[in-house]
Write a protein that holds these residues in place. Sequence first.
Motif, mmCIF file in Angstrom:
data_model
loop_
_atom_site.group_PDB
_atom_site.id
_atom_site.type_symbol
_atom_site.label_atom_id
_atom_site.label_comp_id
_atom_site.label_asym_id
_atom_site.label_seq_id
_atom_site.Cartn_x
_atom_site.Cartn_y
_atom_site.Cartn_z
ATOM 1 N N GLU A 1 2.182 49.282 -2.721
ATOM 2 C CA GLU A 1 1.671 47.977 -3.174
ATOM 3 C C GLU A 1 0.177 47.835 -2.938
ATOM 4 O O GLU A 1 -0.423 46.856 -3.353
ATOM 5 C CB GLU A 1 2.436 46.864 -2.457
ATOM 6 N N GLY A 2 -0.415 48.793 -2.230
ATOM 7 C CA GLY A 2 -1.853 48.751 -1.984
ATOM 8 C C GLY A 2 -2.202 49.227 -0.588
ATOM 9 O O GLY A 2 -1.326 49.492 0.238
ATOM 10 N N GLU A 3 -3.499 49.331 -0.330
ATOM 11 C CA GLU A 3 -3.982 49.792 0.973
ATOM 12 C C GLU A 3 -3.493 48.895 2.094
ATOM 13 O O GLU A 3 -3.341 47.684 1.917
ATOM 14 C CB GLU A 3 -5.505 49.809 0.995
ATOM 15 N N ARG A 4 -3.274 49.502 3.263
ATOM 16 C CA ARG A 4 -2.868 48.768 4.462
ATOM 17 C C ARG A 4 -3.552 49.405 5.662
ATOM 18 O O ARG A 4 -3.785 50.619 5.694
ATOM 19 C CB ARG A 4 -1.356 48.842 4.711
ATOM 20 N N SER A 5 -3.831 48.598 6.648
ATOM 21 C CA SER A 5 -4.320 49.137 7.921
ATOM 22 C C SER A 5 -3.107 49.638 8.702
ATOM 23 O O SER A 5 -1.962 49.277 8.399
ATOM 24 C CB SER A 5 -5.055 48.063 8.714
ATOM 25 N N VAL A 6 -3.359 50.448 9.710
ATOM 26 C CA VAL A 6 -2.263 50.929 10.553
ATOM 27 C C VAL A 6 -1.566 49.736 11.203
ATOM 28 O O VAL A 6 -0.337 49.701 11.309
ATOM 29 C CB VAL A 6 -2.775 51.943 11.603
ATOM 30 N N SER A 7 -2.330 48.726 11.592
ATOM 31 C CA SER A 7 -1.735 47.512 12.180
ATOM 32 C C SER A 7 -0.806 46.826 11.197
ATOM 33 O O SER A 7 0.285 46.378 11.571
ATOM 34 C CB SER A 7 -2.824 46.516 12.604
ATOM 35 N N GLN A 8 -1.220 46.744 9.951
ATOM 36 C CA GLN A 8 -0.367 46.120 8.933
ATOM 37 C C GLN A 8 0.888 46.937 8.681
ATOM 38 O O GLN A 8 1.957 46.378 8.447
ATOM 39 C CB GLN A 8 -1.145 45.945 7.621
ATOM 40 N N LEU A 9 0.762 48.255 8.734
ATOM 41 C CA LEU A 9 1.934 49.111 8.553
ATOM 42 C C LEU A 9 2.914 48.969 9.714
ATOM 43 O O LEU A 9 4.127 49.042 9.525
ATOM 44 C CB LEU A 9 1.516 50.579 8.400
ATOM 45 N N ALA A 10 2.390 48.751 10.919
ATOM 46 C CA ALA A 10 3.237 48.616 12.110
ATOM 47 C C ALA A 10 3.910 47.255 12.196
ATOM 48 O O ALA A 10 4.973 47.117 12.815
ATOM 49 C CB ALA A 10 2.396 48.857 13.364
ATOM 50 N N GLU A 11 3.306 46.254 11.579
ATOM 51 C CA GLU A 11 3.734 44.862 11.731
ATOM 52 C C GLU A 11 5.238 44.613 11.519
ATOM 53 O O GLU A 11 5.860 43.938 12.328
ATOM 54 C CB GLU A 11 2.907 43.992 10.778
ATOM 55 N N PRO A 12 5.866 45.144 10.467
ATOM 56 C CA PRO A 12 7.286 44.815 10.250
ATOM 57 C C PRO A 12 8.239 45.496 11.235
ATOM 58 O O PRO A 12 9.430 45.184 11.252
ATOM 59 C CB PRO A 12 7.571 45.312 8.837
ATOM 60 N N ASP B 1 9.376 46.950 15.189
ATOM 61 C CA ASP B 1 9.279 46.680 16.625
ATOM 62 C C ASP B 1 8.754 47.943 17.300
ATOM 63 O O ASP B 1 9.515 48.697 17.901
ATOM 64 C CB ASP B 1 10.644 46.279 17.176
ATOM 65 N N MET B 2 7.443 48.192 17.138
ATOM 66 C CA MET B 2 6.845 49.392 17.722
ATOM 67 C C MET B 2 5.391 49.123 18.083
ATOM 68 O O MET B 2 4.766 48.208 17.544
ATOM 69 C CB MET B 2 6.943 50.576 16.747
ATOM 70 N N SER B 3 4.908 49.950 18.960
ATOM 71 C CA SER B 3 3.512 49.831 19.373
ATOM 72 C C SER B 3 2.607 50.394 18.285
ATOM 73 O O SER B 3 3.048 51.119 17.391
ATOM 74 C CB SER B 3 3.289 50.605 20.673
ATOM 75 N N LEU B 4 1.340 50.080 18.400
ATOM 76 C CA LEU B 4 0.355 50.618 17.469
ATOM 77 C C LEU B 4 0.273 52.140 17.616
ATOM 78 O O LEU B 4 0.104 52.850 16.618
ATOM 79 C CB LEU B 4 -1.006 49.969 17.741
ATOM 80 N N ALA B 5 0.450 52.636 18.833
ATOM 81 C CA ALA B 5 0.430 54.086 19.066
ATOM 82 C C ALA B 5 1.594 54.764 18.348
ATOM 83 O O ALA B 5 1.431 55.832 17.745
ATOM 84 C CB ALA B 5 0.478 54.375 20.561
ATOM 85 N N ALA B 6 2.773 54.143 18.398
ATOM 86 C CA ALA B 6 3.940 54.712 17.708
ATOM 87 C C ALA B 6 3.721 54.695 16.196
ATOM 88 O O ALA B 6 4.035 55.666 15.499
ATOM 89 C CB ALA B 6 5.195 53.937 18.073
ATOM 90 N N ALA B 7 3.176 53.604 15.681
ATOM 91 C CA ALA B 7 2.887 53.518 14.245
ATOM 92 C C ALA B 7 1.869 54.588 13.848
ATOM 93 O O ALA B 7 1.994 55.213 12.791
ATOM 94 C CB ALA B 7 2.367 52.133 13.890
ATOM 95 N N SER B 8 0.896 54.810 14.702
ATOM 96 C CA SER B 8 -0.128 55.811 14.436
ATOM 97 C C SER B 8 0.485 57.207 14.352
ATOM 98 O O SER B 8 0.070 58.031 13.534
ATOM 99 C CB SER B 8 -1.201 55.761 15.514
ATOM 100 N N LYS B 9 1.502 57.479 15.164
ATOM 101 C CA LYS B 9 2.182 58.783 15.097
ATOM 102 C C LYS B 9 2.890 58.950 13.750
ATOM 103 O O LYS B 9 2.849 60.029 13.156
ATOM 104 C CB LYS B 9 3.177 58.931 16.244
ATOM 105 N N HIS B 10 3.522 57.898 13.275
ATOM 106 C CA HIS B 10 4.160 57.950 11.960
ATOM 107 C C HIS B 10 3.111 58.187 10.870
ATOM 108 O O HIS B 10 3.322 58.988 9.956
ATOM 109 C CB HIS B 10 4.922 56.652 11.665
ATOM 110 N N VAL B 11 2.000 57.512 10.983
ATOM 111 C CA VAL B 11 0.911 57.665 10.008
ATOM 112 C C VAL B 11 0.405 59.105 10.017
ATOM 113 O O VAL B 11 0.145 59.693 8.958
ATOM 114 C CB VAL B 11 -0.222 56.651 10.282
#
Length: 122
Positions: free
Chosen positions: A30-41, A43-53
Amino acid sequence: MVEQETQRLDAIFQALGDATRRQMLLALSEGERSVSQLAEPFDMSLAAASKHVKVLEKAGLIRREVRWRTHTCRLEPGPLASAHDWLGFYERFWTDRLDVLDALLREENANRKKTPKEGDKT
């Protein structure tokens, strides 16, 4: 060359093998997202979201760009096309097999209709 393509597909399918990463890709469609926006939905830390990214990035499915302190991600559709092409072979394989099965079942059904049943008058 074949080994490189195999490794690339392995990375793509590994990345797609996780529901969180698939949801992240959906959001990026749907468009660009920040890592924070990707993590938002999730229940994970920003570090965990960053690993997925990082997994998505390693597979070439996304591109991350650093803008000041914000890491912005966008979808890279090319590798998905490669995976789709690979899966397309198996789609054709199974479609062909199912077409053969369909023809056999239709033929068997037609033969049953032609053959009189026990007790039927001919």
